[in-house]
Design a protein around this motif. Structure first.
Motif, PDB file in Angstrom:
ATOM      1  N   HIS A  12     -13.241  28.188  25.466  1.00 28.66           N
ATOM      2  CA  HIS A  12     -13.320  27.663  26.956  1.00 28.66           C
ATOM      3  C   HIS A  12     -14.451  27.913  27.693  1.00 28.66           C
ATOM      4  CE1 HIS A  12     -12.079  25.837  30.530  1.00 28.66           C
ATOM      5  NE2 HIS A  12     -12.374  26.815  31.216  1.00 28.66           N
ATOM      6  N   ASP A  13     -14.826  29.131  27.417  1.00 27.17           N
ATOM      7  CA  ASP A  13     -16.183  29.492  28.326  1.00 27.17           C
ATOM      8  C   ASP A  13     -17.594  28.947  27.788  1.00 27.17           C
ATOM      9  OD1 ASP A  13     -16.052  31.412  26.072  1.00 27.17           O
ATOM     10  OD2 ASP A  13     -16.710  33.046  27.251  1.00 27.17           O
ATOM     11  N   GLN A  35      -6.935  23.960  26.739  1.00 24.99           N
ATOM     12  CA  GLN A  35      -5.652  24.576  26.427  1.00 24.99           C
ATOM     13  C   GLN A  35      -5.249  24.397  24.950  1.00 24.99           C
ATOM     14  OE1 GLN A  35      -4.823  27.024  28.588  1.00 24.99           O
ATOM     15  NE2 GLN A  35      -6.582  26.564  29.954  1.00 24.99           N
ATOM     16  N   ALA A  36      -6.040  24.149  23.980  1.00 21.96           N
ATOM     17  CA  ALA A  36      -5.584  24.381  22.622  1.00 21.96           C
ATOM     18  C   ALA A  36      -5.371  25.797  22.205  1.00 21.96           C
ATOM     19  CB  ALA A  36      -6.674  23.538  21.835  1.00 21.96           C
ATOM     20  N   ARG A  56      -8.796  27.766  24.152  1.00 17.24           N
ATOM     21  CA  ARG A  56      -9.726  26.993  23.456  1.00 17.24           C
ATOM     22  C   ARG A  56      -9.835  25.816  23.992  1.00 17.24           C
ATOM     23  NH1 ARG A  56     -12.390  29.290  18.984  1.00 17.24           N
ATOM     24  NH2 ARG A  56     -11.592  31.639  18.444  1.00 17.24           N
ATOM     25  N   ASP A  57     -10.892  24.828  23.735  1.00 16.43           N
ATOM     26  CA  ASP A  57     -11.124  23.682  24.155  1.00 16.43           C
ATOM     27  C   ASP A  57     -11.232  22.987  22.771  1.00 16.43           C
ATOM     28  OD1 ASP A  57     -10.620  23.848  26.623  1.00 16.43           O
ATOM     29  OD2 ASP A  57     -12.992  23.837  27.153  1.00 16.43           O
ATOM     30  N   GLU A  87     -15.413  32.602  16.596  1.00 17.56           N
ATOM     31  CA  GLU A  87     -16.337  31.863  17.606  1.00 17.56           C
ATOM     32  C   GLU A  87     -15.742  30.389  17.897  1.00 17.56           C
ATOM     33  OE1 GLU A  87     -18.226  33.502  19.895  1.00 17.56           O
ATOM     34  OE2 GLU A  87     -17.380  35.140  18.947  1.00 17.56           O
ATOM     35  N   GLY A  88     -15.520  29.808  16.802  1.00 20.54           N
ATOM     36  CA  GLY A  88     -15.210  28.511  16.842  1.00 20.54           C
ATOM     37  C   GLY A  88     -15.520  27.813  15.520  1.00 20.54           C
TER      38      GLY A  88
END
Length: 116
Positions: A12-13, A35-36, A56-57, A87-88
């Motif tokens: 999210h950040d 909010q995933a 998470r987004d 990290e994603g």
């Protein structure tokens, strides 16, 4: 014009930084689903039965196919995806058809011409 859909799962950040990087490479818009939750290779940590997750987004970016790879790479760099496995991730899929984007096509035509 042909499009790709880039889907990214990010902390999210880092969302704003990643969207800014994508726009710099030619993305004309995005959708953010907040909010995933999810799990990677390893299960998430818990404390007294409560999950300790960073929010998470999910980012959805409909982009012109010629710009897709550079946008995908800019997302990975801005999100520091290669730093570690938490990290994603981001990937792209082909879009067969899209409606409601006529207003963006004019802007995309000029951007694609510059990039090619």
């Amino acid at each position: 014009m042909h499009f790709k859909l880039i889907i990214a799962f990010v902390d999210h950040d880092k969302t704003d930084k990643i969207i800014d990087a994508a726009r710099t490479e030619g993305a004309t818009g995005s959708t953010v689903i907040s909010q995933a939750r999810g799990e990677g290779l390893h299960c998430n940590k818990t404390f007294l039965g409560l999950s300790i997750d960073t929010p998470r987004d999910v980012l959805l970016l409909l982009v012109e196919q010629h710009l897709a790879r550079s946008i995908l790479e800019s997302i990975a760099k801005a999100g520091e995806f290669n730093r570690d496995d938490q990290e994603g991730i981001a990937f792209q899929i082909d879009v067969e058809d899209a409606v409601g984007i006529a207003h963006q096509i004019q802007a995309l035509e000029a951007t694609v011409e510059k990039k090619l």
